[in-house]
Design an enzyme around this catalytic site. Structure first.
Site, mmCIF file in Angstrom:
data_model
loop_
_atom_site.group_PDB
_atom_site.id
_atom_site.type_symbol
_atom_site.label_atom_id
_atom_site.label_comp_id
_atom_site.label_asym_id
_atom_site.label_seq_id
_atom_site.Cartn_x
_atom_site.Cartn_y
_atom_site.Cartn_z
ATOM 1 C CG ASP A 92 44.002 -26.970 0.184
ATOM 2 O OD1 ASP A 92 44.547 -27.390 1.219
ATOM 3 O OD2 ASP A 92 43.060 -27.570 -0.389
ATOM 4 N N GLY A 93 47.102 -26.933 0.607
ATOM 5 C CA GLY A 93 48.264 -27.766 0.364
ATOM 6 C C GLY A 93 48.059 -28.676 -0.835
ATOM 7 C CB ALA A 94 49.451 -30.050 -3.396
ATOM 8 C CD GLU A 140 41.243 -30.278 -0.163
ATOM 9 O OE1 GLU A 140 41.817 -30.308 0.943
ATOM 10 O OE2 GLU A 140 41.567 -31.024 -1.113
ATOM 11 C CE LYS A 153 53.312 -33.652 0.793
ATOM 12 N NZ LYS A 153 54.258 -33.404 1.865
#
Length: 223
Positions: free
Chosen positions: A81-83, A103, A121
């Site tokens: 997953d992203g952040a 999530e 990020k």
């Protein structure tokens, strides 16, 4: 490299962490979407996926990837997953796509959490990105007051003049102006507020690996 090109690069790199013949957890958001597109190219190598949102499930199905209900899964090898922000210690802010609760649930079942993001990020301290908090609608006002008491500026997330409603039928309060010194402690504090479903701090269970896209390629951090 553009931001999208960086996201594509980390999405491709994340394929190396996909375990053949297993079910994997898949996150939500623009970077996760790039990963889903890459995953579609090797869909025959995996058993299927658990999605962290309805939008992710729809995109996975469009690629012909089988969707599994988390209730039918005992464990998963990896969640990808992203952040919205991540520190050098692997703590994250997530929830810009309003899928933070699912999530966090899916990530809790995985043996390994691989975060994929563009290099912007990576931050020294969490909080510049507004901290999402998913709340029961009837508790919106009382939770906002308690979040303000913690030093932030809570704002109900709205779109087209209406409150954003999550896949769980809840609202999102975004907390601005925080400088988060101790993410794990704040995560516990906010989760203890009655009416909060969950907070978008992923510190008590942060990332195990971060793949960060930069102009020089993909940097890998292990926590």
């Amino acid at each position: 490299m553009t931001q999208d090109e960086m996201k594509q690069a980390v999405a491709r790199a994340a394929i190396d962490y996909v375990v053949a013949g297993e079910i994997i957890g898949v996150g939500t958001g623009s970077t996760a979407n790039f990963f889903i597109d890459e995953l579609g190219k090797i869909k025959d190598r995996i058993k299927g996926a658990v999605a962290s949102s309805e939008a992710t499930a729809e995109r996975l199905r469009a690629h012909g990837i089988t969707i599994f209900d988390l209730n039918d899964i005992d464990s998963m090898s990896v969640y990808i997953d992203g952040a919205d922000e991540i520190t050098a210690q692997g703590a994250m802010i997530k929830g810009g796509g309003a899928a933070l609760t699912r999530e966090k649930i899916v990530a809790s079942v995985a043996k390994k959490f691989v975060c994929i993001a563009d290099g912007s990020k990576l931050v020294d301290k969490l909080g510049k990105f507004p901290l999402p908090v998913e709340v029961i609608p009837m508790a919106q006002a009382v939770v906002a007051r308690k979040l303000a008491a913690l030093g932030g500026e809570p704002r109900l997330r709205v779109k087209d003049g209406k409150a954003v409603v999550t896949d769980n039928g809840c609202y999102i309060i975004d907390v601005l102006g925080l400088q988060i010194e101790d993410p794990a402690t704040l995560e516990a504090q906010i989760n203890d507020i009655v009416g909060v479903v969950t907070v978008g701090l992923f510190a008590r269970r942060g990332a195990d690996i971060a793949l960060l896209g930069t102009a020089d390629g993909v940097n890998s951090l292990t926590f």
